[in-house]
Design a protein around this motif. Structure first.
Motif, PDB file in Angstrom:
ATOM      1  N   THR A   1      -5.717 -11.112 -15.320  1.00 19.29           N
ATOM      2  CA  THR A   1      -5.480 -11.951 -13.968  1.00 19.29           C
ATOM      3  C   THR A   1      -4.842 -12.493 -13.838  1.00 19.29           C
ATOM      4  N   GLY A   2      -4.671 -13.787 -13.198  1.00 21.45           N
ATOM      5  CA  GLY A   2      -3.469 -15.017 -12.937  1.00 21.45           C
ATOM      6  C   GLY A   2      -2.123 -14.312 -12.319  1.00 21.45           C
ATOM      7  N   GLU A   3      -0.949 -14.986 -12.989  1.00 21.52           N
ATOM      8  CA  GLU A   3       0.121 -14.483 -13.031  1.00 21.52           C
ATOM      9  C   GLU A   3       0.469 -12.958 -12.672  1.00 21.52           C
ATOM     10  N   PRO A   4      -0.345 -12.198 -14.360  1.00 21.39           N
ATOM     11  CA  PRO A   4       0.714 -10.525 -14.232  1.00 21.39           C
ATOM     12  C   PRO A   4      -0.503 -10.412 -13.001  1.00 21.39           C
ATOM     13  N   LEU A   5      -1.527 -10.115 -12.662  1.00 20.71           N
ATOM     14  CA  LEU A   5      -2.094  -9.366 -11.961  1.00 20.71           C
ATOM     15  C   LEU A   5      -1.470  -9.711 -10.630  1.00 20.71           C
ATOM     16  N   ASP A   6      -0.637 -11.049 -10.321  1.00 20.97           N
ATOM     17  CA  ASP A   6       0.162 -11.205  -8.699  1.00 20.97           C
ATOM     18  C   ASP A   6       1.205 -10.239  -9.467  1.00 20.97           C
ATOM     19  N   ARG A   7       1.420 -10.145 -10.168  1.00 15.71           N
ATOM     20  CA  ARG A   7       2.951  -9.186 -10.308  1.00 15.71           C
ATOM     21  C   ARG A   7       2.551  -7.956 -10.371  1.00 15.71           C
ATOM     22  N   ILE A   8       1.411  -7.600 -10.808  1.00 15.60           N
ATOM     23  CA  ILE A   8       0.723  -5.489 -10.277  1.00 15.60           C
ATOM     24  C   ILE A   8       0.674  -5.459  -8.664  1.00 15.60           C
ATOM     25  N   ARG A   9       0.272  -6.432  -7.691  1.00 16.89           N
ATOM     26  CA  ARG A   9      -0.539  -6.640  -6.453  1.00 16.89           C
ATOM     27  C   ARG A   9       0.399  -6.307  -5.985  1.00 16.89           C
ATOM     28  N   GLN A  10       1.816  -7.360  -6.059  1.00 19.55           N
ATOM     29  CA  GLN A  10       3.208  -7.394  -5.461  1.00 19.55           C
ATOM     30  C   GLN A  10       3.877  -5.651  -6.031  1.00 19.55           C
ATOM     31  N   GLY A  11       4.058  -5.844  -7.344  1.00 24.79           N
ATOM     32  CA  GLY A  11       4.986  -4.191  -7.176  1.00 24.79           C
ATOM     33  C   GLY A  11       4.003  -3.724  -6.629  1.00 24.79           C
ATOM     34  N   ASN A  12       3.026  -3.200  -7.536  1.00 24.05           N
ATOM     35  CA  ASN A  12       2.173  -1.942  -6.728  1.00 24.05           C
ATOM     36  C   ASN A  12       1.965  -1.515  -4.585  1.00 24.05           C
ATOM     37  N   THR A  13       2.223  -2.626  -4.004  1.00 20.38           N
ATOM     38  CA  THR A  13       2.445  -2.629  -3.224  1.00 20.38           C
ATOM     39  C   THR A  13       3.891  -2.529  -2.482  1.00 20.38           C
ATOM     40  N   GLU A  14       4.645  -3.450  -2.675  1.00 20.21           N
ATOM     41  CA  GLU A  14       6.179  -3.326  -2.229  1.00 20.21           C
ATOM     42  C   GLU A  14       6.532  -1.917  -3.387  1.00 20.21           C
ATOM     43  N   ARG A  15       6.123  -1.342  -4.139  1.00 22.13           N
ATOM     44  CA  ARG A  15       7.021  -0.037  -4.331  1.00 22.13           C
ATOM     45  C   ARG A  15       6.209   1.682  -3.579  1.00 22.13           C
ATOM     46  N   ASN A  16       4.608   0.890  -3.166  1.00 20.29           N
ATOM     47  CA  ASN A  16       4.212   1.909  -2.580  1.00 20.29           C
ATOM     48  C   ASN A  16       5.077   2.404  -0.857  1.00 20.29           C
ATOM     49  N   LEU A  17       4.521   0.927  -0.206  1.00 23.86           N
ATOM     50  CA  LEU A  17       5.329   0.408   1.056  1.00 23.86           C
ATOM     51  C   LEU A  17       7.205   1.444   0.905  1.00 23.86           C
ATOM     52  N   ALA A  18       7.719   1.698   0.122  1.00 25.49           N
ATOM     53  CA  ALA A  18       9.396   1.495   0.051  1.00 25.49           C
ATOM     54  C   ALA A  18       9.124   3.502  -0.075  1.00 25.49           C
ATOM     55  N   GLY A  19       7.816   4.196  -0.601  1.00 26.94           N
ATOM     56  CA  GLY A  19       7.841   5.338  -0.469  1.00 26.94           C
ATOM     57  C   GLY A  19       7.681   6.316  -2.056  1.00 26.94           C
ATOM     58  N   VAL A  20       7.502   5.423  -2.791  1.00 21.35           N
ATOM     59  CA  VAL A  20       8.264   5.098  -3.940  1.00 21.35           C
ATOM     60  C   VAL A  20       6.966   6.355  -4.539  1.00 21.35           C
ATOM     61  N   PRO A  21       7.022   7.719  -4.547  1.00 21.37           N
ATOM     62  CA  PRO A  21       5.687   8.611  -5.175  1.00 21.37           C
ATOM     63  C   PRO A  21       4.837   7.723  -6.216  1.00 21.37           C
TER      64      PRO A  21
END
Length: 226
Positions: A52-72
């Motif tokens: 929860t909290g900040e660690p979950l926010d970092r997961i959301r951000q990294g997951n979104t950024e990598r997927n949008l960048a086309g990382v398999p």
């Protein structure tokens, strides 16, 4: 208190959550119930990382950024071929139900894209439960099967306590991000994650009830007199 039938028949997948935090003690209560799930030879291969909290926010951000960048994607379970036939039809049906509830037209690419991003963000739920199993069991289908059983028990137990969930493998599409920010050790295999929180009753998709095929279509009875 709801009956078992009330829970099973009433539960829905929740994709819109209130921002209110979920008490740790309540999550522990839900997990204790879920862990009464059966497992092969009582091996209980499952483990849970509750974020929860900040660690979950970092997961959301990294997951979104990598997927949008086309990382398999790097999901750690096996993916077969794309669904076809009746399985594809059911997949399309639930998508139509959800998009209809949300007012997302077929040609509205922006809203469709936003829906995908919500999945990458684990639908902005205040809690994510990452289900893993011991890597020494990798290669057998039994451990993932047992994890599926405990995950079903988890979402039902949560519903019985007023919490909503959605089982969401989009949230773990980039497993290195999840491992880093949730501190998941290498001796664990990431199976899936569950987004959890208090349901937002004003979110239209939360009212969607997916249809189920009848018992007559799913089951064969052999050796019965009637």
């Amino acid at each position: 208190m709801q009956t078992y039938d009330d829970v099973v028949n009433g539960r829905r997948s929740i994709r819109g959550f209130k921002p209110d935090p979920v008490p740790r003690a309540l999550i522990e209560e839900v997990l204790a119930l879920a862990m009464r799930s059966p497992s092969s030879l009582n091996t209980q291969p499952w483990n849970f990382t509750v974020v929860t909290g900040e660690p979950l926010d970092r997961i959301r951000q990294g997951n979104t950024e990598r997927n949008l960048a086309g990382v398999p994607h790097s999901r750690e379970f096996r993916l077969g071929e794309d669904y076809g036939g009746v399985h594809r039809e059911r997949q399309i049906e639930i998508a139509k139900q959800l998009f209809g509830a949300m007012g997302i037209a077929r040609e509205d690419k922006a809203k469709r894209h936003d829906w995908v991003l919500r999945g990458f963000r684990q639908f902005d739920a205040p809690v994510s439960i990452v289900i893993t199993y011991d890597r020494v069991l990798l290669g057998s289908d039994i451990a993932p099967f047992d994890c599926g059983a405990v995950t079903t028990a988890l979402v039902n137990a949560a519903w019985s306590r007023g919490l909503g969930c959605v089982i969401n493998s989009q949230g773990i599409m980039q497993s290195p991000v999840v491992r880093e920010h949730a501190g998941i050790p290498d001796d664990q295999v990431i199976q899936t994650c569950v987004a959890m929180g208090w349901p937002d009753d004003s979110f239209p998709a939360n009212a969607v009830v997916s249809r189920r095929k009848p018992v007559s279509e799913a089951a064969r009875f052999v050796g019965f007199a009637d």
